[in-house]
Scaffold this motif. Structure first.
Motif, PDB file in Angstrom:
ATOM      1  N   LEU A   1       7.835   4.286  -5.707  1.00 23.61           N
ATOM      2  CA  LEU A   1       8.063   3.474  -4.504  1.00 23.61           C
ATOM      3  C   LEU A   1       6.923   3.672  -3.507  1.00 23.61           C
ATOM      4  N   PHE A   2       6.554   4.923  -3.285  1.00 22.30           N
ATOM      5  CA  PHE A   2       5.449   5.208  -2.364  1.00 22.30           C
ATOM      6  C   PHE A   2       4.152   4.583  -2.874  1.00 22.30           C
ATOM      7  N   SER A   3       3.928   4.678  -4.188  1.00 22.53           N
ATOM      8  CA  SER A   3       2.642   4.233  -4.744  1.00 22.53           C
ATOM      9  C   SER A   3       2.484   2.718  -4.741  1.00 22.53           C
ATOM     10  N   VAL A   4       3.584   1.969  -4.857  1.00 25.13           N
ATOM     11  CA  VAL A   4       3.446   0.503  -4.911  1.00 25.13           C
ATOM     12  C   VAL A   4       3.604  -0.156  -3.542  1.00 25.13           C
ATOM     13  N   ASP A   5       4.136   0.567  -2.570  1.00 19.37           N
ATOM     14  CA  ASP A   5       4.432  -0.025  -1.259  1.00 19.37           C
ATOM     15  C   ASP A   5       3.169  -0.567  -0.578  1.00 19.37           C
ATOM     16  N   GLU A   6       2.258   0.302  -0.223  1.00 20.79           N
ATOM     17  CA  GLU A   6       1.035  -0.135   0.470  1.00 20.79           C
ATOM     18  C   GLU A   6       0.140  -0.956  -0.461  1.00 20.79           C
ATOM     19  N   LEU A   7       0.087  -0.555  -1.733  1.00 22.51           N
ATOM     20  CA  LEU A   7      -0.785  -1.270  -2.665  1.00 22.51           C
ATOM     21  C   LEU A   7      -0.340  -2.717  -2.856  1.00 22.51           C
ATOM     22  N   SER A   8       0.964  -2.944  -2.966  1.00 18.51           N
ATOM     23  CA  SER A   8       1.457  -4.328  -3.124  1.00 18.51           C
ATOM     24  C   SER A   8       1.004  -5.195  -1.950  1.00 18.51           C
ATOM     25  N   GLY A   9       1.146  -4.653  -0.753  1.00 16.31           N
ATOM     26  CA  GLY A   9       0.716  -5.390   0.430  1.00 16.31           C
ATOM     27  C   GLY A   9      -0.768  -5.675   0.414  1.00 16.31           C
ATOM     28  N   PHE A  10      -1.548  -4.709  -0.055  1.00 18.45           N
ATOM     29  CA  PHE A  10      -2.998  -4.880  -0.072  1.00 18.45           C
ATOM     30  C   PHE A  10      -3.414  -5.897  -1.129  1.00 18.45           C
ATOM     31  N   VAL A  11      -2.763  -5.865  -2.275  1.00 20.12           N
ATOM     32  CA  VAL A  11      -3.062  -6.825  -3.340  1.00 20.12           C
ATOM     33  C   VAL A  11      -2.772  -8.245  -2.866  1.00 20.12           C
ATOM     34  N   VAL A  12      -1.661  -8.423  -2.151  1.00 21.36           N
ATOM     35  CA  VAL A  12      -1.318  -9.751  -1.606  1.00 21.36           C
ATOM     36  C   VAL A  12      -2.403 -10.208  -0.635  1.00 21.36           C
TER      37      VAL A  12
ATOM     38  N   VAL B   1      -3.079  -1.644   6.494  1.00 22.78           N
ATOM     39  CA  VAL B   1      -2.786  -0.920   5.252  1.00 22.78           C
ATOM     40  C   VAL B   1      -3.443   0.458   5.281  1.00 22.78           C
ATOM     41  N   ASN B   2      -2.631   1.479   5.040  1.00 24.17           N
ATOM     42  CA  ASN B   2      -3.105   2.861   5.053  1.00 24.17           C
ATOM     43  C   ASN B   2      -3.865   3.154   3.761  1.00 24.17           C
ATOM     44  N   ARG B   3      -5.186   3.265   3.867  1.00 18.80           N
ATOM     45  CA  ARG B   3      -6.042   3.482   2.698  1.00 18.80           C
ATOM     46  C   ARG B   3      -5.705   4.782   1.981  1.00 18.80           C
ATOM     47  N   GLU B   4      -5.427   5.818   2.752  1.00 19.03           N
ATOM     48  CA  GLU B   4      -5.117   7.119   2.160  1.00 19.03           C
ATOM     49  C   GLU B   4      -3.841   7.029   1.312  1.00 19.03           C
ATOM     50  N   ASP B   5      -2.835   6.295   1.805  1.00 19.69           N
ATOM     51  CA  ASP B   5      -1.586   6.131   1.048  1.00 19.69           C
ATOM     52  C   ASP B   5      -1.832   5.360  -0.248  1.00 19.69           C
ATOM     53  N   VAL B   6      -2.699   4.360  -0.182  1.00 15.98           N
ATOM     54  CA  VAL B   6      -3.010   3.578  -1.378  1.00 15.98           C
ATOM     55  C   VAL B   6      -3.614   4.490  -2.453  1.00 15.98           C
ATOM     56  N   ARG B   7      -4.538   5.334  -2.033  1.00 16.05           N
ATOM     57  CA  ARG B   7      -5.213   6.248  -2.975  1.00 16.05           C
ATOM     58  C   ARG B   7      -4.261   7.329  -3.484  1.00 16.05           C
ATOM     59  N   SER B   8      -3.596   8.001  -2.539  1.00 13.02           N
ATOM     60  CA  SER B   8      -2.773   9.145  -2.943  1.00 13.02           C
ATOM     61  C   SER B   8      -1.538   8.707  -3.729  1.00 13.02           C
ATOM     62  N   GLY B   9      -1.116   7.449  -3.544  1.00 15.99           N
ATOM     63  CA  GLY B   9       0.042   6.957  -4.279  1.00 15.99           C
ATOM     64  C   GLY B   9      -0.166   7.014  -5.782  1.00 15.99           C
ATOM     65  N   ALA B  10      -1.338   6.578  -6.229  1.00 19.94           N
ATOM     66  CA  ALA B  10      -1.656   6.609  -7.665  1.00 19.94           C
ATOM     67  C   ALA B  10      -1.701   8.050  -8.161  1.00 19.94           C
ATOM     68  N   GLU B  11      -2.295   8.935  -7.360  1.00 27.26           N
ATOM     69  CA  GLU B  11      -2.372  10.356  -7.737  1.00 27.26           C
ATOM     70  C   GLU B  11      -0.979  10.948  -7.888  1.00 27.26           C
ATOM     71  N   GLU B  12      -0.114  10.671  -6.908  1.00 27.99           N
ATOM     72  CA  GLU B  12       1.255  11.191  -6.955  1.00 27.99           C
ATOM     73  C   GLU B  12       1.986  10.720  -8.207  1.00 27.99           C
ATOM     74  N   LEU B  13       1.748   9.462  -8.571  1.00 25.92           N
ATOM     75  CA  LEU B  13       2.431   8.894  -9.729  1.00 25.92           C
ATOM     76  C   LEU B  13       1.808   9.394 -11.036  1.00 25.92           C
ATOM     77  N   GLY B  14       0.621   9.992 -10.908  1.00 25.93           N
ATOM     78  CA  GLY B  14      -0.040  10.540 -12.092  1.00 25.93           C
ATOM     79  C   GLY B  14      -0.701   9.475 -12.944  1.00 25.93           C
ATOM     80  N   VAL B  15      -1.175   8.400 -12.293  1.00 23.24           N
ATOM     81  CA  VAL B  15      -1.851   7.339 -13.039  1.00 23.24           C
ATOM     82  C   VAL B  15      -3.259   7.126 -12.482  1.00 23.24           C
ATOM     83  N   ASP B  16      -4.146   6.685 -13.346  1.00 26.20           N
ATOM     84  CA  ASP B  16      -5.515   6.370 -12.937  1.00 26.20           C
ATOM     85  C   ASP B  16      -5.477   5.238 -11.909  1.00 26.20           C
ATOM     86  N   PHE B  17      -6.316   5.343 -10.876  1.00 26.58           N
ATOM     87  CA  PHE B  17      -6.263   4.359  -9.792  1.00 26.58           C
ATOM     88  C   PHE B  17      -6.507   2.935 -10.288  1.00 26.58           C
TER      89      PHE B  17
END
Length: 196
Positions: A111-122, A153-169
């Motif tokens: 949830l954390f990893s897709v929240d900011e990223l979804s908004g940024f992709v849109v 959009v919080n850039r740090e959240d976008v980056r750290s979200g992928a790390e938290e989920l354990g997936v390549d950015f």
């Protein structure tokens, strides 16, 4: 426990509480991304989907995050009142860092990893003639480097979200783009071709 709120009930609650088309779209994008990751990880798609759909359901009515009834406390209280599975309530709590609820489960990290990223992709899709079609991790990363673009959009959240989920950015970006692209028409992400 199990999911108490059906997808239809969750959508009814969202549309009652949220009038802004852009916030509704954001919640829908997060739902779509959450469902896609649930399928990928062999998790409960309905449970993950409802958490994604309702994570910001109270933001329009209660944007003051410092208030006792501020976001996301109001939607959490409403779900608790409905007897919702605590897993959903905790996931929504954990996406708001200021509540101090550590993210532990895969659903919480997702949830954390897709929240900011979804908004940024849109936001990225909105400025491209072809919309979301053909949007690459490279173009998303280029836009991330422009502080004025989608500045909220919080850039740090976008980056750290992928790390938290354990997936390549790059894989994470590709995955979310693909999930949203399947719903491009509904999300109005088809670009100028659709507008014409």
């Amino acid at each position: 426990m199990a999911l108490q709120t059906s997808r239809d009930e969750a959508w009814a609650l969202l549309t009652e509480w949220v009038q802004s088309p852009s916030l509704r779209r954001h919640c829908r994008c997060v739902e779509i991304s959450m469902r896609a990751y649930a399928r990928q990880f062999g998790e409960d798609e309905e449970l993950w989907g409802v958490a994604g759909l309702l994570h910001d359901a109270d933001y329009e009515r209660h944007p003051d995050m410092d208030a006792d009834d501020g976001h996301p406390r109001t939607i959490m209280a409403e779900l608790e009142r409905r007897g919702e599975d605590p897993i959903v309530v905790r996931a929504i709590a954990s996406h708001a860092d200021f509540l101090g609820v550590p993210r532990e489960s895969r659903m919480e990290h997702a949830l954390f990893s897709v929240d900011e990223l979804s908004g940024f992709v849109v936001a990225c899709a909105a400025v491209r003639p072809e919309g979301i079609h053909g949007l690459t991790p490279k173009s998303v990363k280029k836009k991330l480097k422009q502080p004025s673009f989608a500045a909220a959009v919080n850039r740090e959240d976008v980056r750290s979200g992928a790390e938290e989920l354990g997936v390549d950015f790059d894989e994470h970006v590709r995955f979310v783009v693909a999930a949203l692209e399947e719903h491009a028409a509904e999300l109005q992400l088809d670009g100028e071709a659709a507008a014409a």
